[in-house]
Design an enzyme around this catalytic site. Structure first.
Site, PDB file in Angstrom:
ATOM      1  N   ASP A 172       2.670   4.359   6.143  1.00  0.00           N
ATOM      2  CA  ASP A 172       2.649   5.340   5.062  1.00  0.00           C
ATOM      3  C   ASP A 172       3.745   6.378   5.233  1.00  0.00           C
ATOM      4  O   ASP A 172       4.399   6.466   6.285  1.00  0.00           O
ATOM      5  CB  ASP A 172       1.295   6.058   5.026  1.00  0.00           C
ATOM      6  CG  ASP A 172       0.155   5.139   4.620  1.00  0.00           C
ATOM      7  OD1 ASP A 172       0.417   4.165   3.897  1.00  0.00           O
ATOM      8  OD2 ASP A 172      -0.993   5.400   5.035  1.00  0.00           O
ATOM      9  N   ARG A 176       3.009  -1.943   6.720  1.00  0.00           N
ATOM     10  CA  ARG A 176       3.462  -0.988   5.708  1.00  0.00           C
ATOM     11  C   ARG A 176       3.025   0.413   6.116  1.00  0.00           C
ATOM     12  O   ARG A 176       1.953   0.877   5.703  1.00  0.00           O
ATOM     13  CB  ARG A 176       2.890  -1.347   4.338  1.00  0.00           C
ATOM     14  CG  ARG A 176       3.323  -2.727   3.845  1.00  0.00           C
ATOM     15  CD  ARG A 176       2.627  -3.056   2.530  1.00  0.00           C
ATOM     16  NE  ARG A 176       3.003  -4.379   2.038  1.00  0.00           N
ATOM     17  CZ  ARG A 176       2.511  -4.931   0.934  1.00  0.00           C
ATOM     18  NH1 ARG A 176       1.621  -4.251   0.208  1.00  0.00           N
ATOM     19  NH2 ARG A 176       2.893  -6.131   0.551  1.00  0.00           N
ATOM     20  N   ARG A 211      -5.828   6.683  10.418  1.00  0.00           N
ATOM     21  CA  ARG A 211      -6.011   8.115  10.183  1.00  0.00           C
ATOM     22  C   ARG A 211      -7.439   8.443   9.760  1.00  0.00           C
ATOM     23  O   ARG A 211      -7.978   9.500  10.084  1.00  0.00           O
ATOM     24  CB  ARG A 211      -5.001   8.589   9.139  1.00  0.00           C
ATOM     25  CG  ARG A 211      -3.566   8.575   9.669  1.00  0.00           C
ATOM     26  CD  ARG A 211      -2.550   8.492   8.545  1.00  0.00           C
ATOM     27  NE  ARG A 211      -2.657   9.617   7.648  1.00  0.00           N
ATOM     28  CZ  ARG A 211      -2.087   9.651   6.432  1.00  0.00           C
ATOM     29  NH1 ARG A 211      -1.377   8.601   6.001  1.00  0.00           N
ATOM     30  NH2 ARG A 211      -2.211  10.711   5.675  1.00  0.00           N
TER      31      ARG A 211
END
Length: 242
Positions: free
Chosen positions: A51, A49, A195
């Site tokens: 972002d 998934r 991240r």
């Protein structure tokens, strides 16, 4: 029968992979075009998934379909039906027990940075304005492989059953005098994990966090101790392995 779709996308215009009510997503576009071509409602399951704003060079999703259709022709038509920022490579039959998410063994991400203004990198790489110690950053990256609980890099409030992951590789690579990318490969990733890892490694590279402090961040398991999450536009899902 079950089929895998291999594809790439530029995530700039999308609110991530997963279908949601408040914006257009990659999953939504893929399901829309597959349903139109196969003339029945098709739902797809992706390998991950990503972002909002994150890209994928090699992503896979599966769908089930009992009709007869030339899958090579479907791949061609699907590629042309989708927006220009989504490209389909192939549609392949797989065994019914294959699952795009749960059968994946490894996922690899790259995060791109550059240190000199470039009109050609600005959309897909993060420009940084300070010097970095990449030797120290690679020493810290190697430390990641010693641990398996990465709650410190998971977005707060995420609905996950476990924060355990196995990291197989983590390293910074230089591609030019002013360009680098961070490569990380693992069996699974937590929401926002890459991240957050990059943001924390940059703290090490700036001399604002020691190697010992980096270890303590991981061991404490609190998101508040890690570095800030880096911008999404420089992150790419590079590959999924089964």
């Amino acid at each position: 029968m079950r089929f895998f779709v291999w594809f790439s996308y530029d995530g700039t215009a999308y609110h991530g992979w997963q279908v949601q009510p408040n914006g257009v997503t990659v999953q939504q576009e893929l399901e829309r075009c597959l349903s139109m071509l196969l003339r029945e409602k098709i739902e797809v399951v992706g390998a991950g998934r990503t972002d909002a704003g994150v890209h994928a060079r090699r992503m896979v999703a599966h769908f089930d379909y009992e009709g007869t259709y030339d899958m090579q022709n479907l791949a061609y038509k699907l590629d042309h039906a989708l927006p220009e920022d989504i490209s389909v490579w192939s549609v392949e039959p797989v065994s019914d027990d294959m699952h795009a998410r749960f059968s994946a063994k490894r996922r690899t991400y790259h995060y791109y940075i550059h240190t000199h203004k470039s009109p050609f990198l600005r959309k897909y790489s993060c420009q940084l304005h300070y010097k970095l110690d990449f030797e120290a950053m690679n020493q810290a990256a190697e430390v990641l492989r010693e641990y398996d609980d990465f709650g410190a890099f998971c977005k707060a409030g995420s609905d996950v059953k476990t924060t355990l992951c196995t990291i197989y590789a983590a390293r910074w690579h230089q591609t030019s005098e002013t360009e680098w990318y961070f490569e990380i490969c693992a069996n699974r990733f937590l929401r926002n994990m890459v991240r957050a890892v990059v943001g924390t490694l940059i703290e090490v590279g700036r001399g604002r966090m020691t190697l010992a402090e980096f270890r303590r961040v991981i061991e404490k398991g609190s998101r508040t101790g890690a570095g800030e999450s880096m911008p999404a536009h420089a992150l790419f899902l590079e590959n999924v392995e089964f």
